[in-house]
Design a protein around this motif. Structure first.
Motif, PDB file in Angstrom:
ATOM      1  N   GLN A   1      43.751   1.032  72.166  1.00 28.42           N
ATOM      2  CA  GLN A   1      43.344   2.394  72.533  1.00 28.42           C
ATOM      3  C   GLN A   1      44.457   3.163  73.240  1.00 28.42           C
ATOM      4  OE1 GLN A   1      40.381   4.350  71.936  1.00 28.42           O
ATOM      5  NE2 GLN A   1      40.351   2.763  70.333  1.00 28.42           N
ATOM      6  N   GLY A   2      45.682   3.023  72.688  1.00 34.47           N
ATOM      7  CA  GLY A   2      46.794   3.801  73.220  1.00 34.47           C
ATOM      8  C   GLY A   2      47.348   3.295  74.528  1.00 34.47           C
ATOM      9  N   GLU A   3      47.167   2.009  74.813  1.00 39.97           N
ATOM     10  CA  GLU A   3      47.672   1.445  76.075  1.00 39.97           C
ATOM     11  C   GLU A   3      49.152   1.799  76.252  1.00 39.97           C
ATOM     12  OE1 GLU A   3      47.515  -0.264  79.631  1.00 39.97           O
ATOM     13  OE2 GLU A   3      45.756  -0.271  78.303  1.00 39.97           O
ATOM     14  N   PRO A   4      49.514   2.464  77.356  1.00 40.76           N
ATOM     15  CA  PRO A   4      50.914   2.847  77.571  1.00 40.76           C
ATOM     16  C   PRO A   4      51.822   1.617  77.650  1.00 40.76           C
ATOM     17  CG  PRO A   4      49.460   4.040  79.065  1.00 40.76           C
ATOM     18  CD  PRO A   4      48.625   2.982  78.418  1.00 40.76           C
ATOM     19  N   GLY A   5      52.984   1.746  77.029  1.00 37.90           N
ATOM     20  CA  GLY A   5      53.990   0.709  77.130  1.00 37.90           C
ATOM     21  C   GLY A   5      53.837  -0.464  76.188  1.00 37.90           C
ATOM     22  N   VAL A   6      52.846  -0.424  75.307  1.00 38.10           N
ATOM     23  CA  VAL A   6      52.636  -1.546  74.378  1.00 38.10           C
ATOM     24  C   VAL A   6      52.990  -1.106  72.959  1.00 38.10           C
ATOM     25  CG1 VAL A   6      51.015  -3.211  73.421  1.00 38.10           C
ATOM     26  CG2 VAL A   6      50.817  -2.527  75.820  1.00 38.10           C
ATOM     27  N   HIS A   7      53.922  -1.805  72.376  1.00 32.72           N
ATOM     28  CA  HIS A   7      54.361  -1.558  71.007  1.00 32.72           C
ATOM     29  C   HIS A   7      54.206  -2.855  70.212  1.00 32.72           C
ATOM     30  CE1 HIS A   7      56.526   2.203  72.239  1.00 32.72           C
ATOM     31  NE2 HIS A   7      56.501   1.557  73.399  1.00 32.72           N
ATOM     32  N   ALA A   8      53.879  -2.761  68.932  1.00 28.34           N
ATOM     33  CA  ALA A   8      53.639  -3.971  68.142  1.00 28.34           C
ATOM     34  C   ALA A   8      54.258  -3.848  66.756  1.00 28.34           C
ATOM     35  CB  ALA A   8      52.140  -4.241  68.018  1.00 28.34           C
ATOM     36  N   LEU A   9      54.721  -4.965  66.259  1.00 29.32           N
ATOM     37  CA  LEU A   9      55.188  -5.085  64.875  1.00 29.32           C
ATOM     38  C   LEU A   9      54.558  -6.334  64.287  1.00 29.32           C
ATOM     39  CD1 LEU A   9      58.752  -4.703  63.405  1.00 29.32           C
ATOM     40  CD2 LEU A   9      57.471  -6.816  63.013  1.00 29.32           C
TER      41      LEU A   9
END
Length: 433
Positions: free
Chosen positions: A354-362
């Motif tokens: 839900q748009g958690e700041p600072g979390v990016h995923a691949l």
């Protein structure tokens, strides 16, 4: 080349981790220590898998120029390294369909079975086996047609069965898998070089184990078919019921003197990515290389862990990257969507974050193809859901329709690499900064 700064360019940093994982599994960098010396007789190279083309090219380059070398390896369409295709090497490469077998794969498997026979104890069979070989090496058991194998394979892919369950069925309905290639090649010494794409690195599961003993039974295969309500043709059911399709078991004489080496594994690739991350000042945590389950649910679990790190610094401190591998599944409930396991994982992950700041995923497949589309995977950023909403896209609906590809395409977040010429299965990285 410097690693991108994870804070300034998270997307490029995650891509660098993926590239490091793939590089660790490329045959040209890992195969040399495992090659046996040339025999007194001839060396026959036989193999199948998505990495088969690159494995054959590596063997050909390293094998002495004055030592006899020939053979046949089947790989997926588009997975023959261009340099080897143009050079005309000593090992013949043919292409066939994956994940559903086709006539080209059947013809290649029949030729491989024929080449394996008539060898002597002074000869050597070098078997190059990697993920995808089960579909590519398709030689139906007596009484079965290619169309039967295709129908069963499609049903297995849609069922949600694990890779181990699928390959148990496949090897019992085959005339070449489940150790049968080793039986055909005996009494020639056999050296199997494997690139693992399966949780647990079980050689009997990789490409349905054409050169290794099979500890499963016809009864096991039949139970799996019943569990997933697969409609078997009469010849398949009869062969499993009667035990006529039984495979060579541990202790069979055809496996005497065999050598086997795992030359690349998912864990090794995850560790390579972790090493790169640590060198960039980001602690890396390898969760597991054996994660299975529904892709969307696995995505939710990864998201929950990343949220805990981002909000409470537990169980790991930020900045860090969470790495995992394995082979998730997608149980198809609505046909017609475009997307693969990686896309499904990422949609489940994005919706849970839900748009958690600072979390990016691949998330991507290390063979460069997520399912049957042209992308390896995709990326998720903190603003993925907001950007989707601005374009009128509905991620939850796309997930229910198994339609991740168009959504990530519209966002410009597909990861397109082309074939990697190796395959150690799923790669997932969540960066928390």
């Amino acid at each position: 080349m410097n690693t991108p700064d994870p804070r300034q360019d998270p997307r490029a940093f995650l891509r660098a981790l993926y590239d490091a994982a793939v590089r660790r599994a490329l045959p040209e960098f890992v195969i040399a220590p495992f090659l046996p010396p040339p025999p007194r007789g001839r060396t026959l190279v036989l193999g199948a898998g998505k990495a088969g083309g690159a494995m054959a090219a590596a063997v050909d380059a390293l094998w002495p120029a004055d030592a006899p070398l020939s053979g046949l390896v089947v790989t997926r369409y588009g997975h023959v390294p261009p340099a080897y295709r143009s050079s005309g090497g000593r090992i013949e490469l043919v292409e066939a369909a994956h994940p559903v077998p086709d006539a080209a794969g059947r013809a290649a498997a029949a030729r491989i079975a024929g080449l394996a026979q008539g060898l002597g104890p002074d000869d050597l069979v070098l078997a190059l086996i990697s993920g995808g070989g089960s579909a590519l090496l398709s030689l139906p058991a007596p009484g079965l047609r290619l169309e039967d194998k295709q129908a069963i394979n499609r049903a297995l892919l849609l069922s949600g069965a694990s890779i181990g369950e699928m390959n148990c069925v496949r090897k019992h309905l085959s005339a070449i898998k489940g150790g049968r290639l080793a039986a055909l090649a005996a009494p020639a010494p056999l050296c199997s070089l494997l690139i693992s794409d399966v949780p647990g690195d079980d050689p009997g599961v990789i490409a349905s184990g054409p050169t290794v003993p099979d500890a499963t039974s016809c009864a096991d295969a039949l139970a799996i078919c019943r569990r997933y309500r697969l409609d078997l043709p009469p010849a398949a059911r009869e062969g499993l019921d009667s035990g006529a399709f039984e495979t060579p078991k541990p202790g069979d004489a055809c496996f005497a003197g065999q050598t086997l080496h795992l030359i690349a594994t998912p864990q090794q690739s995850l560790e390579a990515a972790a090493t790169l991350a640590r060198a960039a000042g980001v602690e890396a945590h390898v969760l597991s290389d054996e994660i299975e389950g529904e892709s969307r649910e696995v995505g939710k679990v990864h998201a929950a862990l990343a949220r805990a790190v981002a909000r409470r610094g537990q169980p790991f401190a930020r900045p860090c990257v969470l790495l995992s591998g394995g082979e998730t599944t997608v149980t198809i409930r609505n046909k017609g969507g475009r997307g693969g396991r990686a896309g499904e994982f990422l949609l489940g992950c994005a919706l849970a974050l839900q748009g958690e700041p600072g979390v990016h995923a691949l998330a991507a497949d290390t063979d460069g193809i997520d399912g049957v589309e042209d992308n390896a995977g995709a990326v998720v950023t903190p603003d993925t859901l907001a950007r989707a909403a601005a374009l009128g896209l509905r991620p939850a609906e796309a997930l229910d329709l198994h339609d991740s590809y168009p959504l990530f395409e519209a966002l410009g977040d597909l990861l397109v690499t082309g074939p990697s010429y190796t395959n150690v299965n799923d790669f997932r990285a969540l960066l928390v900064v």
